[in-house]
Design an enzyme around this catalytic site. Structure first.
Site, PDB file in Angstrom:
ATOM      1  N   ARG A 162       0.899  -1.296   0.022  1.00 52.36           N
ATOM      2  CA  ARG A 162      -0.084  -0.020   0.043  1.00 52.36           C
ATOM      3  C   ARG A 162       1.047   1.321   0.010  1.00 52.36           C
ATOM      4  O   ARG A 162       1.799   1.440   0.488  1.00 52.36           O
ATOM      5  CB  ARG A 162      -0.971  -0.156   1.269  1.00 52.36           C
ATOM      6  CG  ARG A 162      -1.906  -1.212   1.112  1.00 52.36           C
ATOM      7  CD  ARG A 162      -3.219  -1.053   1.848  1.00 52.36           C
ATOM      8  NE  ARG A 162      -4.273  -1.840   1.317  1.00 52.36           N
ATOM      9  CZ  ARG A 162      -5.117  -1.940   0.564  1.00 52.36           C
ATOM     10  NH1 ARG A 162      -5.415  -0.775  -0.439  1.00 52.36           N
ATOM     11  NH2 ARG A 162      -5.940  -2.981  -0.005  1.00 52.36           N
ATOM     12  N   ASP A 163       0.358   2.190  -0.888  1.00 53.61           N
ATOM     13  CA  ASP A 163       1.202   3.611  -0.792  1.00 53.61           C
ATOM     14  C   ASP A 163       0.956   4.080   0.456  1.00 53.61           C
ATOM     15  O   ASP A 163      -0.138   4.290   1.102  1.00 53.61           O
ATOM     16  CB  ASP A 163       0.546   4.416  -1.962  1.00 53.61           C
ATOM     17  CG  ASP A 163       1.384   5.583  -2.151  1.00 53.61           C
ATOM     18  OD1 ASP A 163       1.972   5.523  -3.284  1.00 53.61           O
ATOM     19  OD2 ASP A 163       1.692   6.349  -1.375  1.00 53.61           O
ATOM     20  N   ILE A 164       2.068   4.792   0.960  1.00 55.80           N
ATOM     21  CA  ILE A 164       2.101   5.494   2.267  1.00 55.80           C
ATOM     22  C   ILE A 164       1.310   6.649   2.193  1.00 55.80           C
ATOM     23  O   ILE A 164       0.765   7.147   3.334  1.00 55.80           O
ATOM     24  CB  ILE A 164       3.181   5.588   2.876  1.00 55.80           C
ATOM     25  CG1 ILE A 164       3.643   5.957   4.156  1.00 55.80           C
ATOM     26  CG2 ILE A 164       4.022   6.947   2.222  1.00 55.80           C
ATOM     27  CD1 ILE A 164       4.956   5.943   4.837  1.00 55.80           C
ATOM     28  N   ASN A 214       4.874   6.648 -13.385  1.00 56.03           N
ATOM     29  CA  ASN A 214       5.819   7.822 -13.663  1.00 56.03           C
ATOM     30  C   ASN A 214       7.349   7.507 -13.976  1.00 56.03           C
ATOM     31  O   ASN A 214       7.813   6.648 -13.442  1.00 56.03           O
ATOM     32  CB  ASN A 214       5.759   8.735 -12.569  1.00 56.03           C
ATOM     33  CG  ASN A 214       4.228   8.965 -12.154  1.00 56.03           C
ATOM     34  OD1 ASN A 214       3.370   9.335 -13.063  1.00 56.03           O
ATOM     35  ND2 ASN A 214       4.080   8.955 -10.853  1.00 56.03           N
ATOM     36  N   GLU A 256       9.230  10.068  -8.328  1.00 56.95           N
ATOM     37  CA  GLU A 256       9.934  10.386  -7.176  1.00 56.95           C
ATOM     38  C   GLU A 256      10.823   9.162  -6.569  1.00 56.95           C
ATOM     39  O   GLU A 256      12.056   9.579  -6.062  1.00 56.95           O
ATOM     40  CB  GLU A 256       8.928  10.824  -6.023  1.00 56.95           C
ATOM     41  CG  GLU A 256       7.929  11.848  -6.174  1.00 56.95           C
ATOM     42  CD  GLU A 256       7.032  12.077  -5.118  1.00 56.95           C
ATOM     43  OE1 GLU A 256       6.898  11.268  -4.172  1.00 56.95           O
ATOM     44  OE2 GLU A 256       5.914  12.634  -5.485  1.00 56.95           O
ATOM     45  N   VAL A 257      10.351   7.995  -6.787  1.00 57.92           N
ATOM     46  CA  VAL A 257      11.346   6.978  -6.372  1.00 57.92           C
ATOM     47  C   VAL A 257      11.769   6.288  -7.638  1.00 57.92           C
ATOM     48  O   VAL A 257      11.088   5.693  -8.395  1.00 57.92           O
ATOM     49  CB  VAL A 257      10.412   5.916  -5.355  1.00 57.92           C
ATOM     50  CG1 VAL A 257      11.164   4.930  -4.974  1.00 57.92           C
ATOM     51  CG2 VAL A 257       9.661   6.751  -4.130  1.00 57.92           C
ATOM     52  N   HIS A 294       7.745   1.425 -10.236  1.00 56.40           N
ATOM     53  CA  HIS A 294       6.691   0.837  -9.930  1.00 56.40           C
ATOM     54  C   HIS A 294       5.363   1.169 -10.540  1.00 56.40           C
ATOM     55  O   HIS A 294       5.487   2.151 -11.148  1.00 56.40           O
ATOM     56  CB  HIS A 294       6.642   1.558  -8.229  1.00 56.40           C
ATOM     57  CG  HIS A 294       6.727   3.067  -8.412  1.00 56.40           C
ATOM     58  ND1 HIS A 294       8.052   3.539  -8.501  1.00 56.40           N
ATOM     59  CD2 HIS A 294       5.810   4.049  -8.093  1.00 56.40           C
ATOM     60  CE1 HIS A 294       7.912   4.730  -8.509  1.00 56.40           C
ATOM     61  NE2 HIS A 294       6.648   5.123  -8.297  1.00 56.40           N
ATOM     62  N   HIS A 347       1.510   1.911  -9.990  1.00 58.75           N
ATOM     63  CA  HIS A 347       0.237   2.431  -9.032  1.00 58.75           C
ATOM     64  C   HIS A 347      -0.774   2.026  -9.747  1.00 58.75           C
ATOM     65  O   HIS A 347      -1.265   2.106 -10.741  1.00 58.75           O
ATOM     66  CB  HIS A 347       0.391   4.080  -9.064  1.00 58.75           C
ATOM     67  CG  HIS A 347       1.347   4.851  -8.782  1.00 58.75           C
ATOM     68  ND1 HIS A 347       1.293   5.605  -7.394  1.00 58.75           N
ATOM     69  CD2 HIS A 347       2.584   5.183  -9.377  1.00 58.75           C
ATOM     70  CE1 HIS A 347       2.476   6.370  -7.345  1.00 58.75           C
ATOM     71  NE2 HIS A 347       3.234   6.135  -8.572  1.00 58.75           N
TER      72      HIS A 347
END
Ligand code: AMP
Length: 126
Positions: free
Chosen positions: A34-36, A97, A105-106, A110, A112
């Site tokens: 799960r995304d934080i 992304n 960002e990371v 990944h 989403h």
């Protein structure tokens, strides 16, 4: 120029068990958690365990076993969160992304998976 993977990125640290995560699914080659900072009632990130920076990096250099495992993991996650786009479930949006223009960002690839409400327009235009 080849992709350079930063082994200190936060998802690499999650994969090494250095940082906790809310795991939804783990397979041989993928982890879903799960995304934080969720942007929808269900916001799950699916990542390969291998050191891939972006989606195109993964698509170009991952093994067939990794690609199949990752793809099947996505299907399993969608099913687990009840977000298939059939049988009465209401579907989801998958986003990845990449790089500066993608506002990534990371720097570990990944996907989403956003679900649980209508996600709205695909992108906000200027
Ligand atoms: P992106 O902008 O596509 O690179 O998205 C990075 C995502 O990672 C953001 O949605 C963050 O909320 C999420 N994120 C950052 N740190 C963590 C973490 N420790 N656990 C779960 N999700 C995270």
């Amino acid at each position: 120029m080849a992709y350079v993977y930063d082994t200190t990125n936060i998802f690499a640290r999650i994969l090494r068990g250095e940082i906790p995560n809310r795991t939804v699914l783990e397979t041989e080659h993928a982890l879903a958690f799960r995304d934080i900072a969720p942007k929808a009632p269900d916001h799950v990130l699916v990542i390969p365990k291998g050191p891939y920076v972006t989606y195109d990096h993964f698509c170009a250099e991952a093994s067939e076993a990794e690609i199949v495992d990752f793809t099947r993991a996505v299907a399993a996650v969608v099913k687990l969160i009840g977000a298939e786009a059939h049988s009465g479930a209401k579907g989801f949006r998958a986003i990845t992304n990449a790089g500066e223009n993608g506002v990534q960002e990371v720097p570990h690839f990944h996907l989403h998976i956003l679900a649980g409400r209508c996600i709205g327009p695909m992108v906000v235009t200027d």
